[in-house]
Every structure is written in structure tokens, then in C-alpha cells.
Design a protein around this motif. Structure first.
Motif, PDB file in Angstrom:
ATOM      1  N   SER A   1       0.861  -1.180   0.000  1.00  0.00           N
ATOM      2  CA  SER A   1       0.000   0.000   0.000  1.00  0.00           C
ATOM      3  C   SER A   1       0.900   1.232   0.000  1.00  0.00           C
ATOM      4  O   SER A   1       1.963   1.221   0.617  1.00  0.00           O
TER       5      SER A   1
ATOM      6  N   GLU B   1       1.188   8.634   6.489  1.00  0.00           N
ATOM      7  CA  GLU B   1      -0.084   7.924   6.368  1.00  0.00           C
ATOM      8  C   GLU B   1       0.132   6.755   5.415  1.00  0.00           C
ATOM      9  O   GLU B   1       0.728   6.920   4.343  1.00  0.00           O
ATOM     10  N   HIS B   2      -0.371   5.586   5.786  1.00  0.00           N
ATOM     11  CA  HIS B   2      -0.116   4.377   4.998  1.00  0.00           C
ATOM     12  C   HIS B   2      -1.389   3.559   4.867  1.00  0.00           C
ATOM     13  O   HIS B   2      -2.115   3.372   5.825  1.00  0.00           O
ATOM     14  N   GLY B   3      -1.657   3.103   3.652  1.00  0.00           N
ATOM     15  CA  GLY B   3      -2.835   2.272   3.438  1.00  0.00           C
ATOM     16  C   GLY B   3      -3.385   2.437   2.037  1.00  0.00           C
ATOM     17  O   GLY B   3      -3.012   3.354   1.296  1.00  0.00           O
ATOM     18  N   ASP B   4      -4.282   1.556   1.672  1.00  0.00           N
ATOM     19  CA  ASP B   4      -4.859   1.606   0.332  1.00  0.00           C
ATOM     20  C   ASP B   4      -5.724   2.838   0.115  1.00  0.00           C
ATOM     21  O   ASP B   4      -6.012   3.199  -1.031  1.00  0.00           O
ATOM     22  N   ASP B   5      -6.142   3.493   1.203  1.00  0.00           N
ATOM     23  CA  ASP B   5      -7.045   4.629   1.073  1.00  0.00           C
ATOM     24  C   ASP B   5      -6.315   5.973   1.095  1.00  0.00           C
ATOM     25  O   ASP B   5      -6.958   7.025   1.046  1.00  0.00           O
ATOM     26  N   VAL B   6      -4.971   5.991   1.135  1.00  0.00           N
ATOM     27  CA  VAL B   6      -4.279   7.272   1.130  1.00  0.00           C
ATOM     28  C   VAL B   6      -4.356   7.898  -0.258  1.00  0.00           C
ATOM     29  O   VAL B   6      -4.447   7.206  -1.272  1.00  0.00           O
ATOM     30  N   ASP B   7      -4.316   9.213  -0.293  1.00  0.00           N
ATOM     31  CA  ASP B   7      -4.498   9.948  -1.547  1.00  0.00           C
ATOM     32  C   ASP B   7      -3.155  10.156  -2.240  1.00  0.00           C
ATOM     33  O   ASP B   7      -2.656  11.269  -2.346  1.00  0.00           O
TER      34      ASP B   7
END
Length: 235
Positions: free
Chosen positions: A35, A214-220
Motif C-alpha cells: 500500500s 499515512e499508509h494504506g490503500d485509502d491514502v491519496d
């Protein structure tokens, strides 16, 4: 030091899998994806670093007759720093911050991504290998920063870098490796170490950037480039 994306497909973005007896184990595990990670706008606003975008790197390797695909991401930020008159005398793109995310590749309980075994010094040498104008020296110590609901340990190295092809200056290089959300994160910060510049302030800016991760599939994340590498570690 020329700015360039420091994601090293054959070093911190690659995956080395041993053929061994993995054939049957890979049938249901042929794709691994990280991600992306970026820094929150509140942190970039506070530090003056500007987001240059995120690069997506897809590497493929043939292992035990199976094609393994691994997707990694690299985000880069730069900061204009007003250097003393006797150096270059003006604002120069002299601060760099970046974060790479590459997946933890596990098969039958074993981890095969070499990033998982890299220490701070090895990461620093890999960064050096991506910049012809950068040389890295000894470690000067480490510090801890609270981020991503955990503690990230940054190790600092002395070094030298050439700015705009004109002047070699002393720099400090902060590096860290951290595991979160099934990914390896590699964090790098580079900034001048010059008389007349408040080095504590530059170091604090790196800490704020780390705190803002910020880390994850939903970060912009803004994907500005995507490339593919085949067998990046072959040979």
C-alpha cells in the motif's frame, strides 16, 4: 545533489525468491502488492516540503516456473533551503524526504523480500548508489519518533553531496526501516549540514514528516509514474 526518485528496483524495491521447492506453494501466492505511504498535508505545510508525487514499480520474477509480481511505491518530497552566500547564495532544492513501501513477501512462513533484513547502514549505502553526487560516511547516532501508532527509529549518517553540480557540501542522511500493515517501509531524509544553518530545525522537520506519515490503500497518493521491471535482481 540532483533530485531523483531514489526507489531502487534492484535493491529496496526488488524481491529475491529462492526457487528451491516453492513450485507448489506459489500456485495461490503469485501477486504481492504494497500500500502506498504519503505525508499528511498538515505536516508538509509545517515543514515546507513539497510533494513530488508517487512512483509505482511493478517487478516480476520467474520462480520455480511461476511468475511472481510485486508492486512497490515510492513517494518523494523536496524542500527549498536558503543557503549561505558563500555556498550558492540563494534558495536551492537541498532537502529531500522519501518513503518507499514494498510488501512483506511470505511463502510457507518464510519472508523473501530482502528489505526485511536490511539494516540502516545497508539502506544508507543503497541510497548512495542512487546518487552519483552523494557519498555516505559514518553513523552519528539514532533517535526515535512516534508515528503510525508505533515508534520509528531513525539512524543518522554523515555525508557529502554536490549541489547543482557546483559545490560539494556536508549533509546528514536519516534512514529507517519499519514494518506496518504487511509492508516494509523505507524512510530517507537528506539535508545540508552547514555552518549558519539551524541543523536542529532541519532535523525537526524530518521528524514532523515522519510523524505525518499515512499508509494504506485509502491514502491519496498521486501516481506520477509507473514502470515495470523484470527479474531486477538477476545476475
Amino acid at each position: 545533489m540532483q533530485r531523483r526518485q531514489f526507489v531502487a528496483a534492484g535493491a529496496v524495491g526488488g524481491v529475491a525468491l529462492s526457487a528451491g521447492c516453492l513450485g507448489g506453494l506459489l500456485e495461490d501466492a503469485t501477486t504481492f502488492s504494497a500500500s502506498p505511504a504519503i505525508v499528511a498535508e498538515s505536516a508538509t505545510d509545517e515543514t515546507g516540503y513539497e510533494y513530488q508525487g508517487t512512483e509505482e514499480i511493478v517487478t516480476t520474477e520467474s520462480v520455480a516456473g511461476q511468475e511472481i509480481e510485486v508492486t512497490s511505491y515510492g513517494a518523494e518530497y523536496v524542500r527549498m533551503i536558503d543557503l549561505p552566500l558563500d555556498i550558492l547564495g540563494g534558495e536551492v532544492e537541498a532537502g529531500v524526504f522519501g518513503v518507499i513501501t514494498t510488501p512483506q513477501v511470505g511463502v510457507a512462513g518464510e519472508e523473501f523480500n530482502p528489505v526485511g533484513e536490511m539494516g540502516a547502514e545497508e539502506i544508507a549505502r543503497e541510497v548512495q548508489g542512487q546518487y552519483e553526487e552523494l557519498s555516505v560516511g559514518d553513523s552519528t547516532g539514532e533517535r526515535s519518533v512516534a508515528a503510525l501508532e508505533d515508534t520509528i527509529v531513525l539512524e543518522t549518517f554523515e555525508g557529502e553531496a554536490e549541489l547543482q553540480g557546483e559545490r560539494t557540501v556536508d549533509i546528514l542522511l536519516d534512514v529507517a526501516r519499519h514494518e506496518t500493515g504487511g509492508d516494509h517501509l523505507v524512510i530517507v531524509g537528506v539535508y545540508p549540514d552547514l555552518e549558519g544553518l539551524p541543523i536542529d530545525s532541519e532535523r525537526d522537520r524530518i521528524d514532523v514528516m515522519v510523524q505525518g506519515l499515512e499508509h494504506g490503500d485509502d491514502v491519496d497518493a498521486e501516481i506520477v509514474d509507473s514502470r515495470e521491471e523484470s527479474d531486477p535482481l538477476a545476475g
